[in-house]
Scaffold this motif. Structure first.
Motif, PDB file in Angstrom:
ATOM      1  N   UNK A   1     -11.608   0.131  -0.540  1.00 30.20           N
ATOM      2  CA  UNK A   1     -10.765   1.300  -0.735  1.00 30.20           C
ATOM      3  C   UNK A   1      -9.506   1.223   0.115  1.00 30.20           C
ATOM      4  N   UNK A   2      -8.408   1.700  -0.437  1.00 32.71           N
ATOM      5  CA  UNK A   2      -7.154   1.706   0.298  1.00 32.71           C
ATOM      6  C   UNK A   2      -6.311   2.901  -0.075  1.00 32.71           C
ATOM      7  N   UNK A   3      -5.385   3.260   0.827  1.00 34.00           N
ATOM      8  CA  UNK A   3      -4.494   4.396   0.613  1.00 34.00           C
ATOM      9  C   UNK A   3      -3.135   3.897   0.128  1.00 34.00           C
ATOM     10  N   UNK A   4      -2.666   4.470  -0.959  1.00 32.52           N
ATOM     11  CA  UNK A   4      -1.373   4.100  -1.524  1.00 32.52           C
ATOM     12  C   UNK A   4      -0.265   4.661  -0.625  1.00 32.52           C
ATOM     13  N   UNK A   5       0.594   3.770  -0.142  1.00 30.31           N
ATOM     14  CA  UNK A   5       1.713   4.179   0.703  1.00 30.31           C
ATOM     15  C   UNK A   5       2.968   4.442  -0.113  1.00 30.31           C
ATOM     16  N   UNK A   6       3.249   3.556  -1.063  1.00 32.90           N
ATOM     17  CA  UNK A   6       4.389   3.750  -1.956  1.00 32.90           C
ATOM     18  C   UNK A   6       4.149   3.013  -3.259  1.00 32.90           C
ATOM     19  N   UNK A   7       4.895   3.431  -4.273  1.00 29.23           N
ATOM     20  CA  UNK A   7       4.748   2.873  -5.619  1.00 29.23           C
ATOM     21  C   UNK A   7       6.131   2.504  -6.130  1.00 29.23           C
ATOM     22  N   UNK A   8       6.222   1.371  -6.826  1.00 28.03           N
ATOM     23  CA  UNK A   8       7.491   0.982  -7.439  1.00 28.03           C
ATOM     24  C   UNK A   8       7.228   0.126  -8.671  1.00 28.03           C
ATOM     25  N   UNK A   9       8.234   0.060  -9.503  1.00 29.75           N
ATOM     26  CA  UNK A   9       8.180  -0.779 -10.693  1.00 29.75           C
ATOM     27  C   UNK A   9       8.862  -2.105 -10.359  1.00 29.75           C
TER      28      UNK A   9
ATOM     29  N   UNK B   1       3.847  -2.006 -12.561  1.00 30.63           N
ATOM     30  CA  UNK B   1       3.694  -0.962 -11.548  1.00 30.63           C
ATOM     31  C   UNK B   1       2.925  -1.529 -10.363  1.00 30.63           C
ATOM     32  N   UNK B   2       3.569  -1.517  -9.179  1.00 27.45           N
ATOM     33  CA  UNK B   2       2.984  -2.089  -7.964  1.00 27.45           C
ATOM     34  C   UNK B   2       2.973  -1.041  -6.855  1.00 27.45           C
ATOM     35  N   UNK B   3       2.077  -1.232  -5.884  1.00 25.23           N
ATOM     36  CA  UNK B   3       1.987  -0.313  -4.752  1.00 25.23           C
ATOM     37  C   UNK B   3       1.778  -1.092  -3.465  1.00 25.23           C
ATOM     38  N   UNK B   4       2.224  -0.490  -2.379  1.00 21.82           N
ATOM     39  CA  UNK B   4       1.876  -0.966  -1.046  1.00 21.82           C
ATOM     40  C   UNK B   4       0.683  -0.124  -0.632  1.00 21.82           C
ATOM     41  N   UNK B   5      -0.419  -0.793  -0.266  1.00 16.73           N
ATOM     42  CA  UNK B   5      -1.677  -0.098   0.019  1.00 16.73           C
ATOM     43  C   UNK B   5      -2.168  -0.468   1.409  1.00 16.73           C
ATOM     44  N   UNK B   6      -2.637   0.554   2.141  1.00 13.98           N
ATOM     45  CA  UNK B   6      -3.169   0.383   3.494  1.00 13.98           C
ATOM     46  C   UNK B   6      -4.692   0.375   3.436  1.00 13.98           C
ATOM     47  N   UNK B   7      -5.277  -0.736   3.898  1.00 15.37           N
ATOM     48  CA  UNK B   7      -6.726  -0.887   3.954  1.00 15.37           C
ATOM     49  C   UNK B   7      -7.180  -0.806   5.408  1.00 15.37           C
ATOM     50  N   UNK B   8      -7.117   0.356   5.989  1.00 23.39           N
ATOM     51  CA  UNK B   8      -7.552   0.523   7.372  1.00 23.39           C
ATOM     52  C   UNK B   8      -6.736  -0.284   8.358  1.00 23.39           C
ATOM     53  N   UNK B   9      -5.439  -0.376   8.151  1.00 22.16           N
ATOM     54  CA  UNK B   9      -4.561  -1.110   9.053  1.00 22.16           C
ATOM     55  C   UNK B   9      -4.034  -2.411   8.487  1.00 22.16           C
ATOM     56  N   UNK B  10      -4.637  -2.910   7.447  1.00 23.95           N
ATOM     57  CA  UNK B  10      -4.146  -4.109   6.762  1.00 23.95           C
ATOM     58  C   UNK B  10      -3.400  -3.637   5.523  1.00 23.95           C
ATOM     59  N   UNK B  11      -2.133  -4.013   5.413  1.00 20.69           N
ATOM     60  CA  UNK B  11      -1.299  -3.548   4.298  1.00 20.69           C
ATOM     61  C   UNK B  11      -1.076  -4.711   3.320  1.00 20.69           C
ATOM     62  N   UNK B  12      -1.331  -4.433   2.040  1.00 24.22           N
ATOM     63  CA  UNK B  12      -1.183  -5.449   0.985  1.00 24.22           C
ATOM     64  C   UNK B  12      -0.485  -4.847  -0.221  1.00 24.22           C
TER      65      UNK B  12
ATOM     66  N   UNK C   1      -3.951  -0.803 -14.059  1.00 23.69           N
ATOM     67  CA  UNK C   1      -5.178  -0.155 -14.550  1.00 23.69           C
ATOM     68  C   UNK C   1      -5.222   1.325 -14.190  1.00 23.69           C
ATOM     69  N   UNK C   2      -4.396   1.749 -13.215  1.00 22.59           N
ATOM     70  CA  UNK C   2      -4.338   3.143 -12.782  1.00 22.59           C
ATOM     71  C   UNK C   2      -2.876   3.597 -12.735  1.00 22.59           C
ATOM     72  N   UNK C   3      -2.231   3.720 -13.873  1.00 24.73           N
ATOM     73  CA  UNK C   3      -0.794   3.992 -13.891  1.00 24.73           C
ATOM     74  C   UNK C   3      -0.389   5.338 -13.293  1.00 24.73           C
ATOM     75  N   UNK C   4      -1.317   6.285 -13.150  1.00 23.04           N
ATOM     76  CA  UNK C   4      -0.980   7.604 -12.619  1.00 23.04           C
ATOM     77  C   UNK C   4      -1.215   7.732 -11.114  1.00 23.04           C
ATOM     78  N   UNK C   5      -1.652   6.680 -10.455  1.00 17.33           N
ATOM     79  CA  UNK C   5      -1.917   6.728  -9.016  1.00 17.33           C
ATOM     80  C   UNK C   5      -0.625   6.986  -8.255  1.00 17.33           C
ATOM     81  N   UNK C   6      -0.700   7.867  -7.251  1.00 17.52           N
ATOM     82  CA  UNK C   6       0.496   8.283  -6.506  1.00 17.52           C
ATOM     83  C   UNK C   6       0.328   8.004  -5.012  1.00 17.52           C
ATOM     84  N   UNK C   7       1.440   7.928  -4.272  1.00 13.20           N
ATOM     85  CA  UNK C   7       1.359   7.777  -2.819  1.00 13.20           C
ATOM     86  C   UNK C   7       0.497   8.889  -2.208  1.00 13.20           C
ATOM     87  N   UNK C   8      -0.334   8.490  -1.247  1.00 14.16           N
ATOM     88  CA  UNK C   8      -1.240   9.433  -0.599  1.00 14.16           C
ATOM     89  C   UNK C   8      -2.630   9.433  -1.201  1.00 14.16           C
TER      90      UNK C   8
END
Length: 105
Positions: free
Chosen positions: A6-14, A19-30, A36-43
């Protein structure tokens, strides 16, 4: 091992139509693909496997799972640099050879 983490979406961009996102996995950002989840939003949180967000997840479940993975050492294993891990393993073998008086190749 390859976990769904599981990870938290930090930002989303095309990016070039994807559609790509920067995601935080407990301190590791990828970077993660959101196709597959086009409606996912930051936070928001999602379960990610091999670079793809697969399922939306509530914050409490995500944090509990990240804490468990951290306790078990699975986050480090999942996100560790494979070259760094191989060098550490080689160094450990060399130390064991020195202790046991065995010759190295």
């Amino acid at each position: 091992m390859c976990l769904a983490v599981p990870g938290k979406v930090l930002d989303v961009e095309d990016r070039d139509g994807t559609r790509m996102a920067t995601v935080d996995f407990g301190g590791v950002v990828k970077e993660v693909c959101l196709e597959y989840l086009p409606d996912l939003k930051p936070g928001e949180y999602a379960i990610v496997h091999v670079g793809f967000a697969l399922q939306k997840l509530d914050e409490e479940s995500a944090k509990r799972t990240l804490e468990l993975f951290e306790t078990l050492g699975l986050l480090q294993e999942e996100f560790a640099d494979p070259w760094e891990a191989a060098e550490a393993e080689l160094s450990e073998w060399q130390t064991q050879d020195d202790v046991h008086g065995e010759a190295r190749p």
